[in-house]
Design a protein around this motif. Structure first.
Motif, short mmCIF file in Angstrom:
data_model
loop_
_atom_site.label_atom_id
_atom_site.label_comp_id
_atom_site.label_asym_id
_atom_site.label_seq_id
_atom_site.Cartn_x
_atom_site.Cartn_y
_atom_site.Cartn_z
N LEU A 131 -1.46 63.13 23.12
CA LEU A 131 -0.05 63.36 22.83
C LEU A 131 0.22 64.86 22.86
O LEU A 131 -0.10 65.59 21.93
CB LEU A 131 0.32 62.77 21.47
N PHE A 132 0.80 65.30 23.97
CA PHE A 132 1.04 66.73 24.17
C PHE A 132 2.39 66.87 24.85
O PHE A 132 2.89 65.94 25.48
CB PHE A 132 -0.07 67.32 25.04
N ASP A 133 3.00 68.05 24.73
CA ASP A 133 4.36 68.18 25.23
C ASP A 133 4.68 69.64 25.50
O ASP A 133 3.90 70.54 25.14
CB ASP A 133 5.33 67.62 24.18
N THR A 134 5.84 69.88 26.08
CA THR A 134 6.24 71.23 26.46
C THR A 134 6.28 72.19 25.26
O THR A 134 5.75 73.31 25.36
CB THR A 134 7.60 71.20 27.18
N PRO A 135 6.89 71.84 24.11
CA PRO A 135 6.85 72.76 22.98
C PRO A 135 5.43 73.08 22.51
O PRO A 135 5.13 74.21 22.12
CB PRO A 135 7.64 72.03 21.89
N SER A 136 4.54 72.08 22.56
CA SER A 136 3.14 72.31 22.17
C SER A 136 2.47 73.25 23.15
O SER A 136 1.74 74.17 22.75
CB SER A 136 2.39 70.98 22.13
N ALA A 137 2.71 73.04 24.44
CA ALA A 137 2.12 73.91 25.46
C ALA A 137 2.61 75.35 25.29
O ALA A 137 1.84 76.30 25.45
CB ALA A 137 2.48 73.38 26.85
N LYS A 138 3.89 75.51 24.95
CA LYS A 138 4.44 76.85 24.74
C LYS A 138 3.79 77.51 23.55
O LYS A 138 3.48 78.71 23.57
CB LYS A 138 5.95 76.74 24.51
N SER A 139 3.55 76.74 22.49
CA SER A 139 2.93 77.29 21.29
C SER A 139 1.46 77.66 21.52
O SER A 139 1.00 78.71 21.06
CB SER A 139 3.03 76.28 20.14
N VAL A 140 0.74 76.80 22.23
CA VAL A 140 -0.68 77.07 22.51
C VAL A 140 -0.83 78.24 23.48
O VAL A 140 -1.68 79.12 23.31
CB VAL A 140 -1.36 75.81 23.09
N GLY A 141 0.00 78.26 24.52
CA GLY A 141 -0.05 79.32 25.52
C GLY A 141 -1.10 79.06 26.57
O GLY A 141 -2.09 78.35 26.34
N PRO A 142 -0.93 79.64 27.77
CA PRO A 142 -1.86 79.37 28.87
C PRO A 142 -3.26 79.93 28.65
O PRO A 142 -4.23 79.40 29.21
CB PRO A 142 -1.17 80.04 30.07
N GLU A 143 -3.39 80.96 27.86
CA GLU A 143 -4.73 81.53 27.63
C GLU A 143 -5.64 80.51 26.96
O GLU A 143 -6.80 80.33 27.35
CB GLU A 143 -4.62 82.79 26.77
N LEU A 144 -5.13 79.83 25.92
CA LEU A 144 -5.91 78.82 25.21
C LEU A 144 -5.83 77.46 25.89
O LEU A 144 -6.77 76.68 25.84
CB LEU A 144 -5.42 78.68 23.77
N GLY A 145 -4.68 77.17 26.51
CA GLY A 145 -4.45 75.82 27.00
C GLY A 145 -4.86 75.57 28.43
O GLY A 145 -4.89 74.41 28.87
N GLN A 146 -5.19 76.60 29.19
CA GLN A 146 -5.47 76.43 30.62
C GLN A 146 -6.50 75.33 30.86
O GLN A 146 -7.53 75.26 30.20
CB GLN A 146 -5.96 77.73 31.23
N GLY A 147 -6.15 74.43 31.80
CA GLY A 147 -7.06 73.35 32.15
C GLY A 147 -6.86 72.08 31.35
O GLY A 147 -7.40 71.03 31.73
N LEU A 148 -6.10 72.13 30.25
CA LEU A 148 -5.84 70.92 29.47
C LEU A 148 -5.11 69.89 30.33
O LEU A 148 -4.17 70.24 31.06
CB LEU A 148 -4.98 71.22 28.24
N ARG A 149 -5.51 68.63 30.24
CA ARG A 149 -4.84 67.56 30.97
C ARG A 149 -4.24 66.57 29.98
O ARG A 149 -4.83 66.28 28.95
CB ARG A 149 -5.81 66.86 31.92
N PHE A 150 -3.07 66.07 30.34
CA PHE A 150 -2.35 65.17 29.43
C PHE A 150 -1.28 64.43 30.22
O PHE A 150 -0.92 64.81 31.34
CB PHE A 150 -1.71 65.96 28.28
N MET A 151 -0.77 63.36 29.60
CA MET A 151 0.28 62.54 30.20
C MET A 151 1.62 62.89 29.57
O MET A 151 1.71 63.11 28.35
CB MET A 151 0.00 61.05 29.95
N MET A 152 2.66 62.96 30.40
CA MET A 152 4.02 63.13 29.89
C MET A 152 4.98 62.31 30.74
O MET A 152 4.71 62.03 31.91
CB MET A 152 4.47 64.60 29.91
N GLY A 153 6.11 61.99 30.16
CA GLY A 153 7.13 61.24 30.88
C GLY A 153 8.22 62.09 31.48
O GLY A 153 9.00 61.62 32.31
N TYR A 154 8.30 63.37 31.05
CA TYR A 154 9.33 64.27 31.54
C TYR A 154 8.82 65.70 31.44
O TYR A 154 8.14 66.06 30.48
CB TYR A 154 10.61 64.12 30.71
N TYR A 155 9.16 66.51 32.45
CA TYR A 155 8.90 67.95 32.41
C TYR A 155 10.12 68.65 32.98
O TYR A 155 10.62 68.27 34.05
CB TYR A 155 7.65 68.30 33.20
#
Length: 401
Positions: free
Chosen positions: A253-277
């Motif tokens: 369970l991941f989403d755009t606000p979570s990705a923004k908070s984590v940031g690409p430095e920590l989050g790069q390569g994470l895979r997840f399912m979403m219904g909208y971007y």
């Protein structure tokens, strides 16, 4: 003169009949959500803003009956959510509850909706029971669920060699259901589950859980929790050097606000399912632009986009049915295709499940990011039929298989 009065009387009667099935002097939409706790960023005020946009696009009334939007905060507590729902039925004559964004709250309000013939449209809640054993003829599940997330993400990671897992799960309905669903996919795919721990929501310290996961030697550490806890766990996993030593994180369970908070430095390569971007296509970007104007430049989450879709489809169905009866409107919602940027031509199934495609995403590397909200790449579209539980396997009591 008599003819004119007769015509006026006939018009008055016709208008009265058109309004006859609406139980109050307004169509009352309640966005019942988490405004102040765990899911506030992914739902909260943004869900209310999305409902406002849907009402704006539909129009201010149905056959002259005004549409009223009400928001309520359940604070991520099932008992409070149920209390709020009952209060709004008694004091406001609420017609439909939208969003919920908490599986335990959804399960409680589903029963209240069933007992009072009121529609309940679950958007940010993920327990698959809502279209299974706890299904209701007045309820619909609009976005993701634990079964679909497990099928999509679990199989993708297994295909890449991620065949041993350890779960760090939230100790409530969603976490337990997500752990069970994803664990089943892993085992059925030939993998192993090496252990699991559960934590309270809004947990500030994941050190002991992460160390247990590290000690297990599992290739994949699955974070079966909600946005705030997922973000905290990802950041602390980096601090402990867990991902640097070869273990990978899975975030069902991941989403755009979570990705923004984590940031690409920590989050790069994470895979997840979403219904909208927000940046998937022109229609998604157009909605995001309007949403951002209401929300100080923030991009919408999948839940917030789903609230727009569920609200608009409810209004269209209520107008077509000329009724606010939960059973009547849900039946009409199942007849009509959902056509918007969120779900193109999708149908609501007999058990209340919106048959909506999902997307597999990967977070970008810092070098790939072109602007602050440019956070992820769509890897592939996953058809609803591939991941949503088949109708005959859900045990929905009112559906005949």
């Amino acid at each position: 003169m008599i003819g004119r009065f007769a015509a006026a009387a006939l018009l008055s009667l016709t208008t009265s009949l058109a309004h006859a099935e609406f139980s109050t002097n307004a169509v009352k939409i309640v966005v019942l959500t988490d405004m102040s706790s765990h899911y506030a960023d992914a739902a909260g005020r943004g869900s209310v803003a999305s409902a406002e946009l849907a009402i704006e696009d539909f129009g201010a009334s149905i056959d002259g009956v005004p549409i009223k939007l009400i928001s309520a905060d359940h604070q991520n507590k099932a008992d409070l959510g149920a209390l709020k729902a009952r209060e709004l039925l008694d004091t406001e004559g609420a017609d439909v509850f939208i969003d919920l964004s908490n599986s335990a709250v959804s399960l409680a309000v589903q029963e209240i909706g069933r007992a009072n013939d009121k529609a309940v449209l679950h958007v940010g809640s993920a327990t698959a029971a809502l279209y299974g054993e706890a299904c209701s003829p007045t309820g619909a599940l609009w976005l993701y669920d634990t079964y679909a997330l497990a099928q999509g993400l679990g199989k993708a990671i297994l295909a890449e060699g991620g065949d041993s897992w350890f779960f760090i799960s939230a100790d409530y309905a969603f976490g337990k259901a997500m752990e069970e669903s994803l664990g089943n996919v892993v085992r059925e795919g030939g993998g192993t589950v090496k252990g699991a721990v559960r934590h309270p929501i809004n947990n500030p310290d994941f050190s002991s859980f992460l160390l247990q996961a590290q000690k297990s030697g599992a290739k994949i550490i699955a974070l079966a929790n909600g946005p705030g806890d997922t973000i905290t766990a990802i950041k602390q996993a980096k601090e402990f050097g867990i991902t640097d030593m070869g273990q990978k994180l899975a975030t069902p369970l991941f989403d755009t606000p979570s990705a923004k908070s984590v940031g690409p430095e920590l989050g790069q390569g994470l895979r997840f399912m979403m219904g909208y971007y927000w940046d998937r296509d022109d229609a998604s970007r157009a909605f995001a632009k309007r949403f951002a104007a209401k929300m100080n430049g923030a991009m919408p989450s999948q839940t917030q986009a789903g609230v727009y879709s569920a609200t608009l489809h409810y209004l269209r169905a209520a107008a077509a049915a000329k009724s606010d009866s939960g059973k009547v409107v849900l039946a009409k919602m199942k007849e009509m295709p959902v056509n918007d940027f969120f779900a193109e031509g999708a149908m609501v199934r007999a058990d209340g499940r919106l048959m909506k495609d999902m997307f597999l995403f990967e977070m970008k590397k810092p070098s790939e990011v072109k602007q602050p909200w440019d956070l992820m790449t769509v890897l592939r579209r996953v058809p609803a039929a591939e991941i949503i539980r088949p109708l005959d396997k859900g045990n929905c009591p009112f559906v005949k298989s």
